[in-house]
Design a protein around this motif. Structure first.
Motif, PDB file in Angstrom:
ATOM      1  N   ASP A  56       0.843  -1.185   0.000  1.00 15.34           N
ATOM      2  CA  ASP A  56       0.000   0.000   0.000  1.00 15.34           C
ATOM      3  C   ASP A  56       0.883   1.241   0.000  1.00 15.34           C
ATOM      4  OD1 ASP A  56      -2.190   1.580   0.049  1.00 15.34           O
ATOM      5  OD2 ASP A  56      -2.570   1.382   2.187  1.00 15.34           O
ATOM      6  N   VAL A  57       1.067   1.837  -1.187  1.00 14.92           N
ATOM      7  CA  VAL A  57       1.874   3.034  -1.322  1.00 14.92           C
ATOM      8  C   VAL A  57       0.952   4.178  -1.701  1.00 14.92           C
ATOM      9  CG1 VAL A  57       3.754   4.139  -2.584  1.00 14.92           C
ATOM     10  CG2 VAL A  57       3.874   1.694  -2.040  1.00 14.92           C
ATOM     11  N   MET A  58       1.011   5.265  -0.941  1.00 21.73           N
ATOM     12  CA  MET A  58       0.127   6.406  -1.207  1.00 21.73           C
ATOM     13  C   MET A  58       0.390   6.969  -2.597  1.00 21.73           C
ATOM     14  SD  MET A  58      -0.363   9.925   0.964  1.00 21.73           S
ATOM     15  CE  MET A  58      -0.966   9.054   2.406  1.00 21.73           C
ATOM     16  N   LYS A  59      -0.702   7.200  -3.321  1.00 18.61           N
ATOM     17  CA  LYS A  59      -0.583   7.768  -4.662  1.00 18.61           C
ATOM     18  C   LYS A  59      -0.210   9.231  -4.539  1.00 18.61           C
ATOM     19  CE  LYS A  59      -2.906   7.202  -9.100  1.00 18.61           C
ATOM     20  NZ  LYS A  59      -4.099   6.673  -9.786  1.00 18.61           N
ATOM     21  N   SER A  60       0.795   9.653  -5.270  1.00 21.96           N
ATOM     22  CA  SER A  60       1.235  11.046  -5.206  1.00 21.96           C
ATOM     23  C   SER A  60       1.614  11.521  -6.596  1.00 21.96           C
ATOM     24  CB  SER A  60       2.425  11.186  -4.246  1.00 21.96           C
ATOM     25  OG  SER A  60       3.556  10.513  -4.762  1.00 21.96           O
ATOM     26  N   GLY A  61       1.777  12.845  -6.718  1.00 23.82           N
ATOM     27  CA  GLY A  61       2.154  13.406  -8.006  1.00 23.82           C
ATOM     28  C   GLY A  61       0.962  13.522  -8.942  1.00 23.82           C
ATOM     29  N   ASP A  62       1.266  13.738 -10.222  1.00 21.07           N
ATOM     30  CA  ASP A  62       0.229  13.960 -11.232  1.00 21.07           C
ATOM     31  C   ASP A  62      -0.208  12.672 -11.918  1.00 21.07           C
ATOM     32  OD1 ASP A  62       0.164  16.972 -11.187  1.00 21.07           O
ATOM     33  OD2 ASP A  62       2.286  16.663 -11.644  1.00 21.07           O
ATOM     34  N   ALA A  63       0.587  11.613 -11.814  1.00 23.85           N
ATOM     35  CA  ALA A  63       0.237  10.337 -12.438  1.00 23.85           C
ATOM     36  C   ALA A  63       1.080   9.238 -11.808  1.00 23.85           C
ATOM     37  CB  ALA A  63       0.478  10.381 -13.947  1.00 23.85           C
ATOM     38  N   ARG A  64       0.579   8.000 -11.908  1.00 22.79           N
ATOM     39  CA  ARG A  64       1.311   6.846 -11.360  1.00 22.79           C
ATOM     40  C   ARG A  64       1.657   5.865 -12.478  1.00 22.79           C
ATOM     41  NH1 ARG A  64      -0.608   3.007  -6.336  1.00 22.79           N
ATOM     42  NH2 ARG A  64       0.501   4.605  -5.147  1.00 22.79           N
ATOM     43  N   VAL A  65       2.925   5.507 -12.540  1.00 21.01           N
ATOM     44  CA  VAL A  65       3.416   4.493 -13.490  1.00 21.01           C
ATOM     45  C   VAL A  65       3.936   3.317 -12.680  1.00 21.01           C
ATOM     46  CG1 VAL A  65       5.063   3.981 -15.339  1.00 21.01           C
ATOM     47  CG2 VAL A  65       4.031   6.261 -15.181  1.00 21.01           C
ATOM     48  N   VAL A  66       3.476   2.111 -13.025  1.00 16.23           N
ATOM     49  CA  VAL A  66       3.877   0.905 -12.300  1.00 16.23           C
ATOM     50  C   VAL A  66       4.692   0.017 -13.226  1.00 16.23           C
ATOM     51  CG1 VAL A  66       3.032  -1.219 -11.246  1.00 16.23           C
ATOM     52  CG2 VAL A  66       1.935   0.953 -10.702  1.00 16.23           C
ATOM     53  N   MET A  67       5.895  -0.353 -12.777  1.00 16.62           N
ATOM     54  CA  MET A  67       6.734  -1.276 -13.554  1.00 16.62           C
ATOM     55  C   MET A  67       6.423  -2.704 -13.144  1.00 16.62           C
ATOM     56  SD  MET A  67      10.551   0.364 -13.782  1.00 16.62           S
ATOM     57  CE  MET A  67      10.726   0.752 -12.037  1.00 16.62           C
ATOM     58  N   ILE A  68       6.088  -3.533 -14.121  1.00 13.89           N
ATOM     59  CA  ILE A  68       5.943  -4.951 -13.848  1.00 13.89           C
ATOM     60  C   ILE A  68       6.837  -5.725 -14.806  1.00 13.89           C
ATOM     61  CG2 ILE A  68       3.553  -4.633 -13.082  1.00 13.89           C
ATOM     62  CD1 ILE A  68       2.855  -6.302 -15.674  1.00 13.89           C
ATOM     63  N   GLY A  69       7.235  -6.899 -14.382  1.00 11.39           N
ATOM     64  CA  GLY A  69       8.091  -7.735 -15.214  1.00 11.39           C
ATOM     65  C   GLY A  69       8.584  -8.921 -14.413  1.00 11.39           C
ATOM     66  N   PHE A  70       9.198  -9.853 -15.101  1.00 12.28           N
ATOM     67  CA  PHE A  70       9.790 -10.992 -14.415  1.00 12.28           C
ATOM     68  C   PHE A  70      11.048 -10.545 -13.672  1.00 12.28           C
ATOM     69  CE2 PHE A  70       7.427 -13.307 -17.834  1.00 12.28           C
ATOM     70  CZ  PHE A  70       6.569 -13.984 -16.987  1.00 12.28           C
ATOM     71  N   PRO A  71      11.556 -11.353 -12.753  1.00 16.15           N
ATOM     72  CA  PRO A  71      12.761 -10.957 -12.001  1.00 16.15           C
ATOM     73  C   PRO A  71      13.955 -10.688 -12.920  1.00 16.15           C
ATOM     74  CG  PRO A  71      11.703 -12.858 -10.973  1.00 16.15           C
ATOM     75  CD  PRO A  71      11.011 -12.650 -12.281  1.00 16.15           C
ATOM     76  N   SER A  72      14.792  -9.745 -12.488  1.00 14.83           N
ATOM     77  CA  SER A  72      16.077  -9.439 -13.135  1.00 14.83           C
ATOM     78  C   SER A  72      15.960  -8.941 -14.571  1.00 14.83           C
ATOM     79  CB  SER A  72      17.007 -10.672 -13.097  1.00 14.83           C
ATOM     80  OG  SER A  72      17.306 -11.020 -11.767  1.00 14.83           O
ATOM     81  N   VAL A  73      14.950  -8.095 -14.833  1.00 13.16           N
ATOM     82  CA  VAL A  73      14.852  -7.506 -16.170  1.00 13.16           C
ATOM     83  C   VAL A  73      15.323  -6.054 -16.176  1.00 13.16           C
ATOM     84  CG1 VAL A  73      13.010  -9.017 -16.990  1.00 13.16           C
ATOM     85  CG2 VAL A  73      12.412  -6.907 -15.785  1.00 13.16           C
ATOM     86  N   GLY A  74      15.659  -5.505 -14.982  1.00 15.99           N
ATOM     87  CA  GLY A  74      16.215  -4.160 -14.922  1.00 15.99           C
ATOM     88  C   GLY A  74      15.295  -3.109 -14.349  1.00 15.99           C
ATOM     89  N   LYS A  75      14.238  -3.513 -13.632  1.00 14.56           N
ATOM     90  CA  LYS A  75      13.303  -2.533 -13.065  1.00 14.56           C
ATOM     91  C   LYS A  75      13.995  -1.636 -12.039  1.00 14.56           C
ATOM     92  CE  LYS A  75      10.269  -5.556 -11.599  1.00 14.56           C
ATOM     93  NZ  LYS A  75      11.026  -6.760 -11.996  1.00 14.56           N
TER      94      LYS A  75
END
Length: 364
Positions: A56-75
């Motif tokens: 649970d991370v509070m939404k802040s700023g003007d927009a939210r971008v979420v990185m998803i991917g398999f492990p060790s792809v460079g997120k």
């Protein structure tokens, strides 16, 4: 038989059933059952039991971008490069174990970027920490799907399937279907076009599988069974997705060129700092943001502090961004910029603004 076993049985039956006109009705009912069991799996009816740790991370700023991917792809490496946040990065899998937020400052906007733990196949069924990861993805304005350019294309297909299974619909819009549950009167079914996948009987049986016996339906486009089920469930999230292939410094130029020309795709190398500026430009573009400036009567516009709005925003949205009470006392607005026929133009609340417009609100 548990829900997972039931889901598996239905998926196997769908896979072995030939797809043609004769089986279309049967497949539609199977898909309705599958969607129902998946919803039960993700939202258990039982209220007991301790809740697991979430992200649970509070939404802040003007927009939210979420990185998803398999492990060790460079997120984590990307988060470190484009924000001031430090997320632990390593050459081994599952370096990130929780959600780490960062902030991108671009074009006057604050864009929240979340680094989530790598998900594994079966995340939609709760494997690994998949449920928590995907729950956060549902809050995103944009999904940044991180992919390893040195690995097979199957990784993208698997991630899309995981998102699809939990009701995330990427790079698509909500079907043009009117659906409303009523207290009585049975099923009222109407259409405004020729349908190749649905008919009145199939619609009624799908609704019965969800114990819906009274509803009003108006189908305005030729949609699939899956799209109709999405509308009935009503909990689908339609979100844009930008595909980011990392480690392009380790593949051939021909392969880089092929990946770069795929729709909604950016190629980068986080380690070599290649193309990261263009990635941020594309994040801004896919978020559909614009910047509007305001001015007071008799003063110059404040170009150092613009308002960040969504494309399609109106003068009314601008008023709400400044102060809620402005709409109540609104008289008219003067607008300078590309949205007007002449500068300044006197407009009302419904006027749509363009990026870099200057707006002066005149109150009663």
């Amino acid at each position: 038989m548990g829900i997972l076993e039931k889901i598996g049985d239905i998926e196997r039956e769908i896979a072995r059933t030939q797809k043609n006109k004769a089986t279309e009705h049967h497949l539609g009912l199977l898909k309705a059952k599958l969607a129902k069991f998946r919803a039960e799996l993700l939202e258990p009816k039982s209220a007991g039991g301790a809740k697991g740790e979430g992200f649970d991370v509070m939404k802040s700023g003007d927009a939210r971008v979420v990185m998803i991917g398999f492990p060790s792809v460079g997120k984590s490496t990307l988060l470190n490069k484009v924000t001031k946040t430090q997320s632990e990065a390593g050459a081994y899998e599952f370096t990130t174990l929780t959600c780490i937020p960062g902030k991108i400052d671009y074009n006057g906007a604050e864009i929240q970027l979340l680094d989530l733990p790598g998900i594994i196949e079966g995340a939609a069924q709760g494997k690994g920490r998949g449920r928590q990861v995907i729950a956060v993805a549902r809050t995103a304005d944009l999904i940044l799907m991180m992919l390893d350019a040195t690995k097979s294309r199957k990784q993208r297909t698997l991630l899309e399937a995981e998102l699809e299974a939990v009701g995330l619909r990427i790079n698509t819009r909500k079907p043009n279907i009117y659906f409303k549950i009523k207290k009585g009167g049975g099923i009222s079914y109407n259409k405004t076009c020729n349908l190749t996948h649905l008919n009145e009987r199939l619609v009624a049986q799908i609704l019965q599988s969800y114990k819906i016996f009274n509803a009003e339906i108006l189908i305005r486009e030729d949609c699939t069974v899956d799209q109709f089920i999405d509308v009935v469930l009503g909990n689908r999230k339609y979100v844009k997705c930008l595909y980011c292939y990392n480690k392009v410094d380790e593949i051939s130029l021909e392969e880089v060129d092929r990946l770069a020309h795929e729709p909604n795709t950016v190629v980068v190398s986080c380690e070599q700092n290649l193309n990261l500026d263009y990635l941020i430009e594309q994040i801004w573009y896919h978020l559909n943001l614009l910047r509007v400036y305001t001015k007071k009567r008799g003063e110059f516009p404040d170009f150092s502090d613009g308002l960040i709005m969504r494309n399609g925003a109106t003068v009314e949205h601008v008023c709400h961004s400044i102060h809620r009470s402005l709409v109540e006392n609104f008289k008219y607005a003067l607008v300078w910029g590309t949205s007007t026929k002449h500068d300044p133009q006197r407009v009302g609340l419904a006027h749509t603004v363009d990026t870099e417009d200057v707006v002066q609100i005149v109150s009663k």
